[in-house]
Design a protein around this motif. Structure first.
Motif, PDB file in Angstrom:
ATOM      1  N   GLU A 152       0.819  -1.210   0.000  1.00 44.72           N
ATOM      2  CA  GLU A 152       0.000   0.000   0.000  1.00 44.72           C
ATOM      3  C   GLU A 152       0.857   1.265   0.000  1.00 44.72           C
ATOM      4  OE1 GLU A 152      -3.394   2.310   2.687  1.00 44.72           O
ATOM      5  OE2 GLU A 152      -2.440   0.476   3.440  1.00 44.72           O
ATOM      6  N   ILE A 153       1.901   1.274   0.814  1.00 46.25           N
ATOM      7  CA  ILE A 153       2.740   2.464   0.942  1.00 46.25           C
ATOM      8  C   ILE A 153       3.454   2.788  -0.364  1.00 46.25           C
ATOM      9  CG2 ILE A 153       4.786   3.400   2.094  1.00 46.25           C
ATOM     10  CD1 ILE A 153       3.938   1.837   4.590  1.00 46.25           C
ATOM     11  N   HIS A 154       3.931   1.757  -1.054  1.00 44.16           N
ATOM     12  CA  HIS A 154       4.739   1.969  -2.257  1.00 44.16           C
ATOM     13  C   HIS A 154       3.967   1.711  -3.554  1.00 44.16           C
ATOM     14  CE1 HIS A 154       8.543   2.286   0.031  1.00 44.16           C
ATOM     15  NE2 HIS A 154       7.994   1.388   0.835  1.00 44.16           N
ATOM     16  N   GLY A 155       2.670   1.386  -3.456  1.00 42.09           N
ATOM     17  CA  GLY A 155       1.924   1.038  -4.663  1.00 42.09           C
ATOM     18  C   GLY A 155       1.196   2.171  -5.333  1.00 42.09           C
ATOM     19  N   GLY A 156       1.207   3.349  -4.745  1.00 45.54           N
ATOM     20  CA  GLY A 156       0.518   4.477  -5.365  1.00 45.54           C
ATOM     21  C   GLY A 156      -0.912   4.613  -4.883  1.00 45.54           C
ATOM     22  N   GLU A 157      -1.640   5.532  -5.522  1.00 47.96           N
ATOM     23  CA  GLU A 157      -2.993   5.867  -5.066  1.00 47.96           C
ATOM     24  C   GLU A 157      -4.008   4.758  -5.307  1.00 47.96           C
ATOM     25  OE1 GLU A 157      -4.043   8.349  -9.180  1.00 47.96           O
ATOM     26  OE2 GLU A 157      -4.028   9.361  -7.228  1.00 47.96           O
ATOM     27  N   ASP A 158      -3.748   3.854  -6.231  1.00 47.44           N
ATOM     28  CA  ASP A 158      -4.691   2.767  -6.526  1.00 47.44           C
ATOM     29  C   ASP A 158      -4.395   1.506  -5.727  1.00 47.44           C
ATOM     30  OD1 ASP A 158      -5.985   4.358  -8.406  1.00 47.44           O
ATOM     31  OD2 ASP A 158      -4.649   3.698 -10.033  1.00 47.44           O
ATOM     32  N   ILE A 163      -7.279   0.442  -2.711  1.00 51.50           N
ATOM     33  CA  ILE A 163      -8.582  -0.032  -3.177  1.00 51.50           C
ATOM     34  C   ILE A 163      -8.466  -1.409  -3.821  1.00 51.50           C
ATOM     35  CG2 ILE A 163      -8.381   1.104  -5.420  1.00 51.50           C
ATOM     36  CD1 ILE A 163     -11.393   1.643  -5.264  1.00 51.50           C
ATOM     37  N   ASN A 164      -7.346  -1.682  -4.475  1.00 49.87           N
ATOM     38  CA  ASN A 164      -7.144  -2.999  -5.080  1.00 49.87           C
ATOM     39  C   ASN A 164      -6.820  -4.055  -4.020  1.00 49.87           C
ATOM     40  OD1 ASN A 164      -7.007  -2.928  -8.295  1.00 49.87           O
ATOM     41  ND2 ASN A 164      -6.205  -0.982  -7.531  1.00 49.87           N
TER      42      ASN A 164
END
Length: 250
Positions: A226-232, A235-236
């Motif tokens: 979550e921290i390094h995955g970006g804004e999406d 939710i994914n």
């Protein structure tokens, strides 16, 4: 009785003996209606299940990494040092073809025997440490080896793969967002095992000391994603693992 009748009767008996075949007993499940039938033998379900698991483990162990290692096609060797053994590279690691070697070493994550697992795990750590921008283009080729490692259901393999996945995410700024489209392949295992934490009662859980607690490692890995995955990313993750709560909210 005439001679002709006796001759005909003997021919019939001979032909009946000639056509007789010994039928091997059929294996049937215990406590079933089939076990009451003739020419059947009840098999031991426990022994068959154990044998089946061993066969599955043997099939999983036959990785491409092992094949390359046995042929001597990997540019690595074992260095025996006083502070502990580690692998050495016979060529400059920064000049390696990451499209070939990084997926190959990730394929070795499913290995459970030495020296295959030792070479594969330490090799991945070295490749991720020195990879930089060469890691991001190889992400699609790493998904299947990671998924296969999770599917082994081996505690050591799964915990090691989670640690490697965390290192993969932080190895480059481009890796985290590049993994988001592959959450559907990677996260079903998280949804199945995330709530299965080890309950030791009053005993000491030494797995926490060794960072081998599966549920805790899954929580840590989801937070890193979550921290390094970006804004999406959140939710994914939430779609695949409904019990996950954002680390930013906490």
């Amino acid at each position: 009785m005439s001679i002709s009748n006796r001759t005909g009767q003997s021919e019939i008996q001979y032909s009946a003996k000639k056509n007789f075949r010994i039928r091997t007993p059929r294996l049937v499940p215990p406590f079933s209606l089939q076990s009451l039938q003739k020419n059947t033998v009840v098999f031991n379900q426990e022994n068959l299940s154990i044998k089946g698991k061993q066969n599955n483990q043997n099939r999983r162990a036959a990785t491409s990494f092992r094949m390359y290692y046995n042929r001597g096609d990997l540019p690595i060797k074992m260095e025996y040092l006083t502070g502990g053994d580690k692998i050495g590279w016979t060529v400059d690691i920064e000049k390696l073809d990451y499209n070939l070697y990084l997926p190959l070493f990730f394929d070795g994550l499913s290995e459970t025997r030495h020296p295959y697992k030792t070479y594969a795990r330490q090799g991945i750590i070295d490749l991720l440490t020195h990879g930089g921008d060469k890691i991001h283009p190889v992400i699609p080729q790493l998904i299947l080896p990671i998924k296969n490692a999770f599917n082994t259901n081996n505690l050591e393999v799964m915990c090691t793969t989670l640690k490697i996945l965390q290192q993969l995410v932080v190895s480059s700024d481009l890796v985290g967002p590049a993994l988001v489209p592959f959450y559907r392949q990677l996260l079903p295992t998280f949804n199945s095992f995330k709530v299965k934490n080890l309950n030791c009662g009053d005993e000491i859980d030494y797995s926490q000391k060794n960072n081998m607690n599966l549920s805790d490692l899954m929580d840590q890995t989801l937070q890193v994603l979550e921290i390094h995955g970006g804004e999406d990313a959140f939710i994914n993750i939430k779609y695949m693992v409904p019990t996950y709560e954002s680390c930013f909210l906490n």
